[in-house]
Motif scaffolding. Structure first.
Motif, PDB file in Angstrom:
ATOM      1  N   GLU A   1       4.783   2.523   8.956  1.00 56.33           N
ATOM      2  CA  GLU A   1       5.001   2.955   7.581  1.00 56.33           C
ATOM      3  C   GLU A   1       5.159   4.475   7.521  1.00 56.33           C
ATOM      4  O   GLU A   1       4.386   5.212   8.110  1.00 56.33           O
ATOM      5  CB  GLU A   1       3.792   2.549   6.738  1.00 56.33           C
ATOM      6  N   ARG A   2       6.150   4.899   6.802  1.00 52.50           N
ATOM      7  CA  ARG A   2       6.327   6.314   6.462  1.00 52.50           C
ATOM      8  C   ARG A   2       6.764   6.315   5.007  1.00 52.50           C
ATOM      9  O   ARG A   2       7.821   5.795   4.669  1.00 52.50           O
ATOM     10  CB  ARG A   2       7.405   6.937   7.368  1.00 52.50           C
ATOM     11  N   LEU A   3       5.942   6.834   4.111  1.00 50.97           N
ATOM     12  CA  LEU A   3       6.234   6.781   2.679  1.00 50.97           C
ATOM     13  C   LEU A   3       7.384   7.683   2.263  1.00 50.97           C
ATOM     14  O   LEU A   3       8.126   7.372   1.341  1.00 50.97           O
ATOM     15  CB  LEU A   3       4.998   7.163   1.863  1.00 50.97           C
TER      16      LEU A   3
ATOM     17  N   SER B   1       2.252  -0.801  13.166  1.00 47.39           N
ATOM     18  CA  SER B   1       1.591   0.234  13.960  1.00 47.39           C
ATOM     19  C   SER B   1       1.992   1.594  13.397  1.00 47.39           C
ATOM     20  O   SER B   1       2.789   2.291  13.993  1.00 47.39           O
ATOM     21  CB  SER B   1       2.012   0.113  15.413  1.00 47.39           C
ATOM     22  N   ILE B   2       1.591   1.955  12.254  1.00 40.40           N
ATOM     23  CA  ILE B   2       0.503   1.467  11.427  1.00 40.40           C
ATOM     24  C   ILE B   2       0.908   1.479   9.957  1.00 40.40           C
ATOM     25  O   ILE B   2       1.916   2.096   9.601  1.00 40.40           O
ATOM     26  CB  ILE B   2      -0.780   2.316  11.615  1.00 40.40           C
ATOM     27  N   ILE B   3       0.077   0.840   9.141  1.00 35.68           N
ATOM     28  CA  ILE B   3       0.142   0.969   7.689  1.00 35.68           C
ATOM     29  C   ILE B   3      -1.140   1.676   7.277  1.00 35.68           C
ATOM     30  O   ILE B   3      -2.228   1.321   7.727  1.00 35.68           O
ATOM     31  CB  ILE B   3       0.266  -0.406   6.996  1.00 35.68           C
ATOM     32  N   ASN B   4      -1.008   2.692   6.429  1.00 36.46           N
ATOM     33  CA  ASN B   4      -2.163   3.512   6.045  1.00 36.46           C
ATOM     34  C   ASN B   4      -2.882   2.925   4.840  1.00 36.46           C
ATOM     35  O   ASN B   4      -2.318   2.830   3.754  1.00 36.46           O
ATOM     36  CB  ASN B   4      -1.696   4.941   5.750  1.00 36.46           C
ATOM     37  N   THR B   5      -4.124   2.535   5.040  1.00 32.47           N
ATOM     38  CA  THR B   5      -4.895   1.850   4.001  1.00 32.47           C
ATOM     39  C   THR B   5      -5.072   2.637   2.708  1.00 32.47           C
ATOM     40  O   THR B   5      -5.024   2.034   1.636  1.00 32.47           O
ATOM     41  CB  THR B   5      -6.274   1.415   4.530  1.00 32.47           C
ATOM     42  N   PRO B   6      -5.270   3.964   2.728  1.00 31.98           N
ATOM     43  CA  PRO B   6      -5.512   4.644   1.446  1.00 31.98           C
ATOM     44  C   PRO B   6      -4.363   4.529   0.451  1.00 31.98           C
ATOM     45  O   PRO B   6      -4.560   4.730  -0.742  1.00 31.98           O
ATOM     46  CB  PRO B   6      -5.716   6.112   1.851  1.00 31.98           C
TER      47      PRO B   6
ATOM     48  N   MET C   1      -0.743  12.621   6.753  1.00 25.76           N
ATOM     49  CA  MET C   1       0.169  13.584   6.151  1.00 25.76           C
ATOM     50  C   MET C   1      -0.203  13.849   4.695  1.00 25.76           C
ATOM     51  O   MET C   1      -0.211  12.944   3.868  1.00 25.76           O
ATOM     52  CB  MET C   1       1.607  13.070   6.231  1.00 25.76           C
ATOM     53  N   GLU C   2      -0.529  15.101   4.403  1.00 30.23           N
ATOM     54  CA  GLU C   2      -0.980  15.480   3.064  1.00 30.23           C
ATOM     55  C   GLU C   2       0.008  15.060   1.972  1.00 30.23           C
ATOM     56  O   GLU C   2      -0.394  14.600   0.909  1.00 30.23           O
ATOM     57  CB  GLU C   2      -1.222  16.998   3.003  1.00 30.23           C
ATOM     58  N   GLN C   3       1.300  15.169   2.230  1.00 26.16           N
ATOM     59  CA  GLN C   3       2.306  14.809   1.230  1.00 26.16           C
ATOM     60  C   GLN C   3       2.224  13.334   0.851  1.00 26.16           C
ATOM     61  O   GLN C   3       2.494  12.964  -0.289  1.00 26.16           O
ATOM     62  CB  GLN C   3       3.716  15.148   1.743  1.00 26.16           C
ATOM     63  N   GLU C   4       1.840  12.479   1.777  1.00 26.69           N
ATOM     64  CA  GLU C   4       1.700  11.053   1.470  1.00 26.69           C
ATOM     65  C   GLU C   4       0.454  10.794   0.623  1.00 26.69           C
ATOM     66  O   GLU C   4       0.475   9.926  -0.252  1.00 26.69           O
ATOM     67  CB  GLU C   4       1.702  10.217   2.751  1.00 26.69           C
ATOM     68  N   PHE C   5      -0.611  11.530   0.864  1.00 24.40           N
ATOM     69  CA  PHE C   5      -1.800  11.412   0.013  1.00 24.40           C
ATOM     70  C   PHE C   5      -1.475  11.854  -1.409  1.00 24.40           C
ATOM     71  O   PHE C   5      -1.864  11.205  -2.376  1.00 24.40           O
ATOM     72  CB  PHE C   5      -2.976  12.228   0.582  1.00 24.40           C
ATOM     73  N   ILE C   6      -0.762  12.960  -1.532  1.00 25.18           N
ATOM     74  CA  ILE C   6      -0.380  13.454  -2.861  1.00 25.18           C
ATOM     75  C   ILE C   6       0.481  12.421  -3.575  1.00 25.18           C
ATOM     76  O   ILE C   6       0.251  12.108  -4.752  1.00 25.18           O
ATOM     77  CB  ILE C   6       0.359  14.805  -2.732  1.00 25.18           C
ATOM     78  N   THR C   7       1.476  11.887  -2.892  1.00 23.65           N
ATOM     79  CA  THR C   7       2.389  10.897  -3.477  1.00 23.65           C
ATOM     80  C   THR C   7       1.649   9.643  -3.922  1.00 23.65           C
ATOM     81  O   THR C   7       1.976   9.047  -4.944  1.00 23.65           O
ATOM     82  CB  THR C   7       3.489  10.523  -2.460  1.00 23.65           C
ATOM     83  N   SER C   8       0.637   9.240  -3.169  1.00 19.86           N
ATOM     84  CA  SER C   8      -0.131   8.027  -3.481  1.00 19.86           C
ATOM     85  C   SER C   8      -1.235   8.275  -4.492  1.00 19.86           C
ATOM     86  O   SER C   8      -1.923   7.340  -4.902  1.00 19.86           O
ATOM     87  CB  SER C   8      -0.732   7.457  -2.199  1.00 19.86           C
TER      88      SER C   8
END
Length: 192
Positions: free
Chosen positions: A38-40, A87-92, A123-130
């Motif tokens: 996964e890459r958001l 390999s992998i999907i990020n749970t948060p 990746m901080e940008q994915e946390f922000i987006t989510s």
């Protein structure tokens, strides 16, 4: 030793046809698993490679990345026995019930070939987006897995934790694999 291969779900040769060709050839050659990740998003700003102490642009290889479970569901219809893993999907970035149902659907469509590779994100940008914070790493990821396993268990389901709650419910479909889908954990900025 069992060997698997990464599907071409990103990079210069990403295409539906390439994914199917690689999947079918890997199965014909006796590989044991097909993997995707996964890459958001592809951030335009530099990324901080956590644990590496360096920043830089994300490699252009990741500019396009197909969704992992949807890709594996498509591949399930084109193959017969090779395992299908993330390999992998990020749970948060997900709800445990929604992700549990998506994996259970893949397991049903593939006749019990799903493997859930999970991580905690980096990746901080994915946390922000989510719209989530890094506090979901660690204990939050452990609880996420417990909630997924509860959703795969016998009905009725009920789960209460610090981060996730599932009120008394019926949750289907269930995985075909006895005891639920195997879960592996990985969390490296280099495992993309």
């Amino acid at each position: 030793m069992e060997l698997g291969i990464a599907l071409p779900t990103s990079g210069h040769f990403v295409s539906r046809e390439a994914i199917v060709r690689v999947a079918q050839e890997a199965e014909r050659l006796g590989y044991k698993g097909l993997w995707t990740y996964e890459r958001l998003l592809y951030p335009l700003a530099e990324v901080d490679y956590v644990g590496k102490g360096e920043t830089g642009p994300l490699d252009r290889y990741y500019r396009i990345a197909f969704e992992p479970i949807e890709t594996l569901s498509y591949v399930a219809a084109k193959t017969e026995h090779i395992k299908l893993g993330t390999s992998i999907i990020n749970t948060p970035f997900h709800s445990p019930v929604v992700l549990a149902r998506r994996f259970a659907t893949l397991d049903q469509f593939s006749n019990g070939r799903a493997i859930a590779g999970l991580g905690q994100g980096w990746m901080e940008q994915e946390f922000i987006t989510s719209n989530v914070t890094r506090k979901y790493r660690g204990r939050g990821s452990e609880e996420f897995i417990a909630a997924m396993r509860a959703a795969w268990g016998p009905d009725p389901i009920q789960f209460r934790g610090e981060f996730y709650t599932i009120p008394p419910s019926l949750i289907d479909p269930k995985p075909i694999q006895k005891g639920g889908i195997p879960i592996i954990m990985g969390d490296s900025p280099l495992l993309l």
